[in-house]
Design an enzyme around this catalytic site. Structure first.
Site, PDB file in Angstrom:
ATOM      1  N   LYS A 134     -10.246  -0.306  10.768  1.00  9.37           N
ATOM      2  CA  LYS A 134     -10.457  -1.495   9.921  1.00  9.37           C
ATOM      3  C   LYS A 134     -10.803  -2.714  10.766  1.00  9.37           C
ATOM      4  O   LYS A 134     -11.003  -3.800  10.251  1.00  9.37           O
ATOM      5  CB  LYS A 134      -9.194  -1.788   9.113  1.00  9.37           C
ATOM      6  CG  LYS A 134      -8.878  -0.732   8.052  1.00  9.37           C
ATOM      7  CD  LYS A 134      -7.709  -1.171   7.202  1.00  9.37           C
ATOM      8  CE  LYS A 134      -7.083  -0.062   6.422  1.00  9.37           C
ATOM      9  NZ  LYS A 134      -7.809   0.306   5.196  1.00  9.37           N
ATOM     10  N   HIS A 138       0.880  -1.169   0.000  1.00  7.50           N
ATOM     11  CA  HIS A 138       0.000   0.000   0.000  1.00  7.50           C
ATOM     12  C   HIS A 138       0.923   1.227   0.000  1.00  7.50           C
ATOM     13  O   HIS A 138       2.026   1.170   0.556  1.00  7.50           O
ATOM     14  CB  HIS A 138      -0.832  -0.059   1.279  1.00  7.50           C
ATOM     15  CG  HIS A 138      -1.866   1.012   1.431  1.00  7.50           C
ATOM     16  ND1 HIS A 138      -1.555   2.295   1.781  1.00  7.50           N
ATOM     17  CD2 HIS A 138      -3.215   0.976   1.290  1.00  7.50           C
ATOM     18  CE1 HIS A 138      -2.659   3.009   1.863  1.00  7.50           C
ATOM     19  NE2 HIS A 138      -3.685   2.238   1.553  1.00  7.50           N
ATOM     20  N   CYS A 176      -4.793   2.559  -3.558  1.00  2.88           N
ATOM     21  CA  CYS A 176      -3.518   3.057  -2.989  1.00  2.88           C
ATOM     22  C   CYS A 176      -2.404   2.028  -3.157  1.00  2.88           C
ATOM     23  O   CYS A 176      -1.590   1.817  -2.246  1.00  2.88           O
ATOM     24  CB  CYS A 176      -3.654   3.425  -1.523  1.00  2.88           C
ATOM     25  SG  CYS A 176      -4.840   4.718  -1.219  1.00  2.88           S
ATOM     26  N   ASP A 228       3.221  -4.411   7.795  1.00  3.73           N
ATOM     27  CA  ASP A 228       1.993  -3.641   7.682  1.00  3.73           C
ATOM     28  C   ASP A 228       0.843  -4.620   7.958  1.00  3.73           C
ATOM     29  O   ASP A 228       0.548  -5.498   7.136  1.00  3.73           O
ATOM     30  CB  ASP A 228       1.913  -3.058   6.263  1.00  3.73           C
ATOM     31  CG  ASP A 228       0.611  -2.314   6.019  1.00  3.73           C
ATOM     32  OD1 ASP A 228      -0.325  -2.473   6.821  1.00  3.73           O
ATOM     33  OD2 ASP A 228       0.532  -1.585   5.018  1.00  3.73           O
ATOM     34  N   GLN A 279      -4.375  -5.064   7.024  1.00  6.61           N
ATOM     35  CA  GLN A 279      -5.393  -5.995   6.503  1.00  6.61           C
ATOM     36  C   GLN A 279      -5.374  -7.345   7.206  1.00  6.61           C
ATOM     37  O   GLN A 279      -6.244  -8.169   6.955  1.00  6.61           O
ATOM     38  CB  GLN A 279      -5.184  -6.216   4.989  1.00  6.61           C
ATOM     39  CG  GLN A 279      -5.376  -4.976   4.149  1.00  6.61           C
ATOM     40  CD  GLN A 279      -6.810  -4.436   4.160  1.00  6.61           C
ATOM     41  OE1 GLN A 279      -7.760  -5.118   4.562  1.00  6.61           O
ATOM     42  NE2 GLN A 279      -6.971  -3.199   3.743  1.00  6.61           N
TER      43      GLN A 279
HETATM   44  C1  LIG Z   1      -2.375  -2.700   3.591  1.00  5.66           C
HETATM   45  C2  LIG Z   1      -2.701  -1.313   4.035  1.00  5.66           C
HETATM   46  N1  LIG Z   1      -1.743  -0.563   4.577  1.00  5.66           N
HETATM   47  C3  LIG Z   1      -1.977   0.678   5.010  1.00  5.66           C
HETATM   48  C4  LIG Z   1      -3.217   1.251   4.882  1.00  5.66           C
HETATM   49  C5  LIG Z   1      -3.423   2.639   5.360  1.00  5.66           C
HETATM   50  O1  LIG Z   1      -4.270   2.631   6.465  1.00  5.66           O
HETATM   51  P1  LIG Z   1      -4.760   3.999   7.113  1.00  5.66           P
HETATM   52  O2  LIG Z   1      -5.511   4.724   6.052  1.00  5.66           O
HETATM   53  O3  LIG Z   1      -5.626   3.582   8.247  1.00  5.66           O
HETATM   54  O4  LIG Z   1      -3.534   4.728   7.535  1.00  5.66           O
HETATM   55  C6  LIG Z   1      -4.246   0.518   4.306  1.00  5.66           C
HETATM   56  C7  LIG Z   1      -5.584   1.133   4.111  1.00  5.66           C
HETATM   57  O5  LIG Z   1      -6.328   0.772   3.245  1.00  5.66           O
HETATM   58  C8  LIG Z   1      -3.982  -0.800   3.874  1.00  5.66           C
HETATM   59  O6  LIG Z   1      -4.942  -1.546   3.301  1.00  5.66           O
END
Ligand SMILES: Cc1ncc(COP(=O)(O)O)c(C=O)c1O
Length: 403
Positions: free
Chosen positions: A218, A115, A359, A192, A195
């Site tokens: 989430k 992401h 993203c 990260d 998910q």
């Molecule tokens: C894999 C992953 N990393 C990071 C993020 C970013 O999360 P946040 O918008 O809560 O900072 C997301 C959000 O969709 C994500 O799916």
């Protein structure tokens, strides 16, 4: 394993009471009543700052805030003192990238699946500090090239930054193996978990990661609160992103001394209600049971994938085996723009799905070759087989009408 009753669970989510079909939980999950109730309890009963003062309400607020830390730590098998509160995954990853003290020439290995939040922070470190950033490839199924990772690690690296689960393909990455490979060559692992933490049992000790970032919104929590796990023995080496009130042990006319532990990173008044809500969300998920959640979602994922795969003219991305992924289905419908598909599903069947590049432009463009992005349907434990069926029927009708 005892399975929860989805009809009972759904009563906690009034948003889906009225026929709305929410298939966008990977972007942000819904928030159940017990979490909202807990946040309201704070505003009604002990609305005061934390870590400051001695009166009853402020001590209660502090206790509830610290109890949230324990609940969230327990969800990922960390120690409470290893949990740092931030706003979201993005902030957590920025904290690591800029707090770890990267130097010119240090090597950081990321993957093409990341992401943007776990990608551009390292690109920025490249731009500002002169870090040497390497990117591990993935095939369209979501298999990372571990031979390439091995070769890159052989040349030496400080950081391996990888997503536990791809937000586009849903693929679960072999993070235990990656952490082992990285540690054998002296690199630290930044995971990260945006998910993964909401959908499966995550254990930082078993995975062997050094950092894990995730977001409350989430995992049934409110927006505005997220968490970063930093292994206890690394905390002295990681600088806070922001310092100020609450993060110091001592200040004199010409000096300051930062605290040890989480408060070192939590300057200023935090998102108190949101953190308490996130703690309640962690407890809510644990009451249902992370294994039960994964098992139930695996069944929904199977129906989702089989349903989509059965529709003529739909290209489905990522692994087809529900055991290899979480409940995410990314797809394209002929030459229809993904946003048009999402709009049509919303209008015709009250189905909410995400559309666009999610993203994750490097994966979307360079691996999947989807210039316009894709449509993404994602499930959570409050979705039902009937909802999947309605979605599949609406998609089938849309495909037929677009020919
Ligand atoms: C894999 C992953 N990393 C990071 C993020 C970013 O999360 P946040 O918008 O809560 O900072 C997301 C959000 O969709 C994500 O799916």
């Amino acid at each position: 394993m005892a399975m929860f009753d989805v009809d009972t669970v759904r009563k906690d989510f009034p948003f889906i009471d009225n026929g709305r079909i929410y298939l966008d939980s990977s972007a942000s999950s819904l928030t159940p009543e017990p979490v909202l109730k807990k946040m309201l309890e704070y505003y009604h009963g002990f609305r005061a700052n934390v870590g400051r003062g001695v009166y009853t309400a402020t001590r209660r607020a502090t206790d509830e805030f610290e109890s949230a830390r324990k609940r969230i730590a327990s969800l990922i098998n960390a120690k409470p003192e290893e949990m740092i509160f931030v706003r979201n995954t993005s902030e957590a990853l920025n904290l690591v990238a800029f707090g770890i003290g990267l130097k010119p020439g240090d090597r950081v290995i990321a993957t093409v699946q990341e992401h943007h939040s776990n990608y551009i922070v390292w690109l920025r470190a490249k731009e500002k500090i002169g870090v040497d950033m390497r990117v591990i490839n993935s095939d369209p199924e979501g298999n990372l090239d571990l031979c390439q990772l091995d070769r890159e690690l052989e040349r030496g690296a400080r950081i391996v930054a990888v997503t536990h689960v791809s937000n586009v393909l849903g693929t679960k990455n072999p993070v235990e193996e990656i952490a082992k490979m990285a540690h054998e060559r002296g690199a630290l692992v930044v995971l990260d978990g945006a998910q993964s933490v909401p959908h499966m049992k995550v254990d930082v000790k078993r995975m062997g990661c050094d950092f894990l970032a995730f977001s409350g919104h989430k995992m049934c929590g409110p927006t505005g609160a997220g968490a970063l796990f930093i292994r206890a023995d690394l905390q002295d080496d990681v600088e806070p992103l922001c310092i100020g009130g609450g993060s110091i042990d001592d200040v004199g006319i010409g000096y300051y001394k930062l605290k040890k532990g989480p408060s070192r990173y939590e300057a200023g008044t935090p998102a108190i209600a949101e953190v308490i809500g996130m703690g309640e969300a962690a407890a809510y998920l644990q009451r249902i049971g992370m294994e039960s959640i994964s098992e139930y979602e695996e069944r929904l994922t199977k129906s989702l994938l089989e349903g989509i795969r059965g529709i003529n003219g739909v290209e489905l991305h990522g692994p087809m085996d529900p055991k290899k992924k979480i409940g995410i289905a990314s797809f394209n419908l002929g030459f229809m723009n993904p946003h048009d598909v999402a709009l049509a599903l919303d209008r015709s069947a009250n189905v909410m799905v995400r559309s666009g590049h999610h993203c994750a432009l490097p994966l979307m463009r360079d691996v999947l070759k989807c210039e316009q992005g894709s449509v993404r349907a994602s499930v959570y434990f409050y979705n039902t087989e009937e909802e999947i069926e309605t979605f599949i029927n609406a998609l089938t009708a849309l495909t037929a009408s677009s020919r």
